[in-house]
Write a protein that holds these residues in place. Structure first.
Motif, PDB file in Angstrom:
ATOM      1  N   MET A   1       0.839  -1.373   0.105  1.00 22.65           N
ATOM      2  CA  MET A   1      -0.054  -0.081   0.005  1.00 22.65           C
ATOM      3  C   MET A   1       0.610   1.135   0.033  1.00 22.65           C
ATOM      4  O   MET A   1       0.779   2.263  -0.853  1.00 22.65           O
ATOM      5  N   ARG A   2       1.928   1.309   0.781  1.00 27.63           N
ATOM      6  CA  ARG A   2       2.785   2.474   1.073  1.00 27.63           C
ATOM      7  C   ARG A   2       3.563   2.735  -0.331  1.00 27.63           C
ATOM      8  O   ARG A   2       3.728   3.914  -0.633  1.00 27.63           O
ATOM      9  N   LYS A   3       4.156   1.505  -1.047  1.00 26.66           N
ATOM     10  CA  LYS A   3       4.636   1.781  -2.205  1.00 26.66           C
ATOM     11  C   LYS A   3       3.771   2.428  -3.407  1.00 26.66           C
ATOM     12  O   LYS A   3       4.252   3.092  -4.252  1.00 26.66           O
ATOM     13  N   VAL A   4       2.628   1.701  -3.313  1.00 24.94           N
ATOM     14  CA  VAL A   4       1.453   2.386  -4.208  1.00 24.94           C
ATOM     15  C   VAL A   4       1.446   3.855  -4.056  1.00 24.94           C
ATOM     16  O   VAL A   4       1.453   4.818  -5.160  1.00 24.94           O
ATOM     17  N   LEU A   5       1.120   4.343  -2.676  1.00 25.72           N
ATOM     18  CA  LEU A   5       1.007   5.638  -2.401  1.00 25.72           C
ATOM     19  C   LEU A   5       2.127   6.616  -3.210  1.00 25.72           C
ATOM     20  O   LEU A   5       2.080   7.676  -3.339  1.00 25.72           O
ATOM     21  N   LEU A   6       3.401   5.980  -2.768  1.00 25.61           N
ATOM     22  CA  LEU A   6       4.554   6.960  -3.070  1.00 25.61           C
ATOM     23  C   LEU A   6       4.468   6.891  -4.633  1.00 25.61           C
ATOM     24  O   LEU A   6       4.908   7.950  -5.107  1.00 25.61           O
ATOM     25  N   THR A   7       4.359   5.612  -5.295  1.00 26.54           N
ATOM     26  CA  THR A   7       4.298   5.774  -6.718  1.00 26.54           C
ATOM     27  C   THR A   7       3.154   7.046  -7.136  1.00 26.54           C
ATOM     28  O   THR A   7       3.323   7.837  -8.151  1.00 26.54           O
ATOM     29  N   LEU A   8       1.978   7.019  -6.587  1.00 26.99           N
ATOM     30  CA  LEU A   8       0.992   8.133  -6.925  1.00 26.99           C
ATOM     31  C   LEU A   8       1.499   9.236  -6.467  1.00 26.99           C
ATOM     32  O   LEU A   8       1.069  10.452  -7.357  1.00 26.99           O
ATOM     33  N   ILE A   9       2.089   9.527  -5.320  1.00 21.65           N
ATOM     34  CA  ILE A   9       2.449  10.741  -5.048  1.00 21.65           C
ATOM     35  C   ILE A   9       3.538  11.352  -6.249  1.00 21.65           C
ATOM     36  O   ILE A   9       3.497  12.597  -6.634  1.00 21.65           O
ATOM     37  N   THR A  10       4.342  10.647  -6.597  1.00 21.74           N
ATOM     38  CA  THR A  10       5.452  11.010  -7.634  1.00 21.74           C
ATOM     39  C   THR A  10       4.808  11.259  -8.866  1.00 21.74           C
ATOM     40  O   THR A  10       5.119  12.362  -9.561  1.00 21.74           O
ATOM     41  N   VAL A  11       3.859  10.564  -9.344  1.00 22.16           N
ATOM     42  CA  VAL A  11       3.539  10.802 -10.827  1.00 22.16           C
ATOM     43  C   VAL A  11       2.310  12.024 -10.711  1.00 22.16           C
ATOM     44  O   VAL A  11       2.351  12.775 -11.696  1.00 22.16           O
ATOM     45  N   ILE A  12       1.517  11.858  -9.818  1.00 18.56           N
ATOM     46  CA  ILE A  12       0.639  13.180  -9.851  1.00 18.56           C
ATOM     47  C   ILE A  12       1.253  14.462  -9.493  1.00 18.56           C
ATOM     48  O   ILE A  12       1.060  15.622  -9.819  1.00 18.56           O
ATOM     49  N   GLY A  13       2.539  14.319  -8.628  1.00 17.32           N
ATOM     50  CA  GLY A  13       3.189  15.656  -8.202  1.00 17.32           C
ATOM     51  C   GLY A  13       3.724  16.013  -9.551  1.00 17.32           C
ATOM     52  O   GLY A  13       3.839  17.343  -9.773  1.00 17.32           O
ATOM     53  N   LEU A  14       4.541  15.123 -10.266  1.00 11.23           N
ATOM     54  CA  LEU A  14       4.997  15.637 -11.625  1.00 11.23           C
ATOM     55  C   LEU A  14       4.075  15.984 -12.657  1.00 11.23           C
ATOM     56  O   LEU A  14       4.284  17.046 -13.330  1.00 11.23           O
ATOM     57  N   ILE A  15       2.926  15.432 -12.433  1.00 14.60           N
ATOM     58  CA  ILE A  15       1.799  15.992 -13.525  1.00 14.60           C
ATOM     59  C   ILE A  15       1.461  17.335 -13.119  1.00 14.60           C
ATOM     60  O   ILE A  15       1.350  18.288 -13.955  1.00 14.60           O
ATOM     61  N   TYR A  16       1.299  17.574 -12.030  1.00 13.75           N
ATOM     62  CA  TYR A  16       0.972  19.083 -11.446  1.00 13.75           C
ATOM     63  C   TYR A  16       2.080  20.050 -11.769  1.00 13.75           C
ATOM     64  O   TYR A  16       1.568  21.043 -12.176  1.00 13.75           O
ATOM     65  N   ILE A  17       2.999  19.695 -11.515  1.00 12.35           N
ATOM     66  CA  ILE A  17       4.255  20.585 -11.711  1.00 12.35           C
ATOM     67  C   ILE A  17       4.635  21.019 -13.204  1.00 12.35           C
ATOM     68  O   ILE A  17       4.665  22.042 -13.633  1.00 12.35           O
ATOM     69  N   PHE A  18       4.542  19.689 -14.076  1.00 18.05           N
ATOM     70  CA  PHE A  18       4.950  20.006 -15.417  1.00 18.05           C
ATOM     71  C   PHE A  18       3.574  20.226 -16.432  1.00 18.05           C
ATOM     72  O   PHE A  18       3.877  20.606 -17.599  1.00 18.05           O
ATOM     73  N   LEU A  19       2.528  19.823 -15.999  1.00 15.60           N
ATOM     74  CA  LEU A  19       1.384  19.540 -17.002  1.00 15.60           C
ATOM     75  C   LEU A  19       0.178  20.519 -16.636  1.00 15.60           C
ATOM     76  O   LEU A  19      -0.594  20.921 -17.917  1.00 15.60           O
ATOM     77  N   ILE A  20       0.091  20.779 -15.447  1.00 14.66           N
ATOM     78  CA  ILE A  20      -1.302  21.473 -15.288  1.00 14.66           C
ATOM     79  C   ILE A  20      -1.192  22.903 -15.468  1.00 14.66           C
ATOM     80  O   ILE A  20      -0.211  23.877 -14.879  1.00 14.66           O
ATOM     81  N   PRO A  21      -2.004  23.864 -16.199  1.00 17.96           N
ATOM     82  CA  PRO A  21      -1.803  25.114 -16.777  1.00 17.96           C
ATOM     83  C   PRO A  21      -2.155  25.938 -15.269  1.00 17.96           C
ATOM     84  O   PRO A  21      -2.755  25.413 -14.258  1.00 17.96           O
ATOM     85  N   GLU A  22      -1.752  27.342 -15.448  1.00 18.25           N
ATOM     86  CA  GLU A  22      -2.264  28.182 -14.330  1.00 18.25           C
ATOM     87  C   GLU A  22      -3.499  28.524 -14.251  1.00 18.25           C
ATOM     88  O   GLU A  22      -3.882  28.836 -13.168  1.00 18.25           O
ATOM     89  N   GLU A  23      -4.090  28.434 -15.367  1.00 17.48           N
ATOM     90  CA  GLU A  23      -5.619  28.734 -15.246  1.00 17.48           C
ATOM     91  C   GLU A  23      -6.303  27.531 -15.660  1.00 17.48           C
ATOM     92  O   GLU A  23      -6.027  26.737 -16.720  1.00 17.48           O
TER      93      GLU A  23
END
Length: 220
Positions: A1-23
């Motif tokens: 479970m913890r490994k899954v959460l770490l993977t999700l944190i990494t993936v969604i964090g990178l999506i937020y940083i690099f793909l989500i627009p300001e608006e």
């Protein structure tokens, strides 16, 4: 479970940083909070090897930080909320502090704090932004106390997390008040999310109960 959460944190964090627009801003804020929700869940699933109080306080600090993530779009509100989050982290780390640390170990933190006050807070006050300058000084102080108490735990995960948090806040302050940084979002958010993950992971840390220093001259 913890490994899954770490993977999700990494993936969604990178999506937020690099793909989500300001608006739109609302969607940007919502996506920013998703990794923090997962980090809180990750911390909650970790078995406490320090103390139950440590775990509870770290989790409260993470929740307050998540609130601050949204409030930071209104800078002073975000600054005040992160200030409160650091108070919870300081309390948590103090419960895990088992070692006296020589005074000289604090010198790098003190020098860093003085440098940031002179570089960022003083110019704000000189330009007439007295309240902002004083708020920055107060925040730098609580950030340094958090870093120092983290060092006193001698827990590697806590120390690394605190240093990453200091780096993240430094990038944010420099970008906002001094000069626009290239790859701003990556610098600030990668170090920030990583710091919170380390804090959440530290719940599983084992305290090193080595004998303390005998001399009181080196205690702080």
């Amino acid at each position: 479970m913890r490994k899954v959460l770490l993977t999700l944190i990494t993936v969604i964090g990178l999506i937020y940083i690099f793909l989500i627009p300001e608006e739109p801003v609302g969607f940007k804020i919502a996506m920013k909070l998703v990794p923090m929700i997962l980090i809180i869940l990750y911390g909650a699933t970790n078995t406490s090897r320090v103390s139950s109080l440590y775990k509870k306080t770290i989790l409260v600090g993470l929740v307050v930080s998540m609130v601050a993530d949204a409030a930071i779009y209104w800078f002073m509100a975000g600054l005040a909320t992160f200030f409160v989050a650091h108070l919870f982290y300081i309390f948590a780390f103090r419960t895990a502090s088992r070692k006296s640390i020589p005074l000289f170990a604090a010198i790098p933190l003190i020098l860093y704090g003085l440098f940031m006050v002179i570089w960022i807070a003083v110019p704000q006050m000189a330009s007439g932004e007295l309240l902002l300058g004083m708020a920055i000084i107060a925040y730098i102080l609580v950030l340094l106390v958090m870093g120092w108490v983290a060092i006193r735990t001698r827990l590697p995960l806590v120390i690394i997390g605190s240093l990453l948090f200091i780096c993240s806040d430094s990038f944010l302050a420099i970008d906002r008040f001094v000069i626009e940084l290239p790859a701003r979002d990556a610098l600030i958010m990668i170090t920030y999310y990583a710091a919170q993950v380390f804090f959440a992971a530290s719940i599983q840390s084992r305290l090193n109960l080595l004998p303390q220093y005998d001399t009181t001259l080196n205690r702080i």
